[in-house]
Design a protein around this motif. Structure first.
Motif, PDB file in Angstrom:
ATOM      1  N   GLY A   3      15.159 -36.172  -1.378  1.00  0.00           N
ATOM      2  CA  GLY A   3      14.768 -36.645  -0.053  1.00  0.00           C
ATOM      3  C   GLY A   3      14.973 -38.137   0.119  1.00  0.00           C
ATOM      4  N   VAL A   4      15.090 -38.558   1.376  1.00  0.00           N
ATOM      5  CA  VAL A   4      15.244 -39.960   1.723  1.00  0.00           C
ATOM      6  C   VAL A   4      14.132 -40.319   2.705  1.00  0.00           C
ATOM      7  CG1 VAL A   4      16.736 -41.661   2.824  1.00  0.00           C
ATOM      8  CG2 VAL A   4      17.742 -39.844   1.442  1.00  0.00           C
ATOM      9  N   CYS A   5      13.375 -41.368   2.393  1.00  0.00           N
ATOM     10  CA  CYS A   5      12.274 -41.787   3.253  1.00  0.00           C
ATOM     11  C   CYS A   5      12.846 -42.528   4.466  1.00  0.00           C
ATOM     12  CB  CYS A   5      11.315 -42.673   2.481  1.00  0.00           C
ATOM     13  SG  CYS A   5       9.788 -42.996   3.369  1.00  0.00           S
ATOM     14  N   LEU A   6      12.581 -42.009   5.652  1.00  0.00           N
ATOM     15  CA  LEU A   6      13.089 -42.600   6.890  1.00  0.00           C
ATOM     16  C   LEU A   6      12.152 -43.659   7.442  1.00  0.00           C
ATOM     17  CD1 LEU A   6      14.270 -39.332   8.677  1.00  0.00           C
ATOM     18  CD2 LEU A   6      15.656 -40.930   7.339  1.00  0.00           C
ATOM     19  N   SER A   7      10.832 -43.445   7.298  1.00  0.00           N
ATOM     20  CA  SER A   7       9.873 -44.430   7.808  1.00  0.00           C
ATOM     21  C   SER A   7       8.544 -44.292   7.088  1.00  0.00           C
ATOM     22  CB  SER A   7       9.670 -44.270   9.311  1.00  0.00           C
ATOM     23  OG  SER A   7       8.993 -43.067   9.587  1.00  0.00           O
ATOM     24  N   ASP A   8       7.830 -45.411   7.008  1.00  0.00           N
ATOM     25  CA  ASP A   8       6.472 -45.468   6.465  1.00  0.00           C
ATOM     26  C   ASP A   8       5.611 -46.226   7.455  1.00  0.00           C
ATOM     27  OD1 ASP A   8       6.616 -44.189   3.921  1.00  0.00           O
ATOM     28  OD2 ASP A   8       7.662 -45.941   3.124  1.00  0.00           O
ATOM     29  N   GLN A   9       4.420 -45.703   7.744  1.00  0.00           N
ATOM     30  CA  GLN A   9       3.506 -46.377   8.657  1.00  0.00           C
ATOM     31  C   GLN A   9       2.081 -46.267   8.134  1.00  0.00           C
ATOM     32  OE1 GLN A   9       3.735 -45.220  12.778  1.00  0.00           O
ATOM     33  NE2 GLN A   9       5.814 -44.458  12.506  1.00  0.00           N
ATOM     34  N   CYS A  10       1.282 -47.256   8.476  1.00  0.00           N
ATOM     35  CA  CYS A  10      -0.154 -47.212   8.197  1.00  0.00           C
ATOM     36  C   CYS A  10      -0.868 -47.451   9.513  1.00  0.00           C
ATOM     37  CB  CYS A  10      -0.521 -48.281   7.185  1.00  0.00           C
ATOM     38  SG  CYS A  10      -2.274 -48.336   6.810  1.00  0.00           S
ATOM     39  N   GLN A  11      -1.795 -46.563   9.878  1.00  0.00           N
ATOM     40  CA  GLN A  11      -2.520 -46.668  11.140  1.00  0.00           C
ATOM     41  C   GLN A  11      -4.009 -46.834  10.853  1.00  0.00           C
ATOM     42  OE1 GLN A  11      -1.114 -46.641  14.204  1.00  0.00           O
ATOM     43  NE2 GLN A  11       0.926 -46.382  13.354  1.00  0.00           N
ATOM     44  N   GLU A  12      -4.658 -47.624  11.664  1.00  0.00           N
ATOM     45  CA  GLU A  12      -6.098 -47.851  11.546  1.00  0.00           C
ATOM     46  C   GLU A  12      -6.831 -47.203  12.709  1.00  0.00           C
ATOM     47  OE1 GLU A  12      -7.894 -49.413   9.213  1.00  0.00           O
ATOM     48  OE2 GLU A  12      -6.212 -50.032   7.995  1.00  0.00           O
TER      49      GLU A  12
END
Length: 72
Positions: free
Chosen positions: A36-45
């Motif tokens: 797999g290839v990571c397309l995006s990473d996000q952290c939400q509060e």
């Protein structure tokens, strides 16, 4: 807080949502090991999301703690 990542694997986008950093990293690593290839990473509060269930849109707490507060 929650983490959200999109991983491309086997001609599909897999969405990984976690509250635990360790569990999230472990899952992403497993998907990458499969090619797999990571397309995006996000952290939400403290974010509420919406989800469509049986054709009806409703607000859904994305963290366990928010869900527990809503249910009393």
């Amino acid at each position: 807080m929650f983490l959200e990542s999109h991983v491309w694997l086997c001609n599909q986008v897999h969405i990984v949502v976690s509250e635990s950093i360790e569990a999230h990293k472990r899952t992403i690593s497993e998907l990458k090991a499969q090619g797999g290839v990571c397309l995006s990473d996000q952290c939400q509060e403290n974010t509420l999301g919406s989800v469509i269930v049986n054709g009806k849109k409703s607000v859904w707490p994305l963290t366990k703690s928010e869900g527990l507060k809503a249910n009393g």
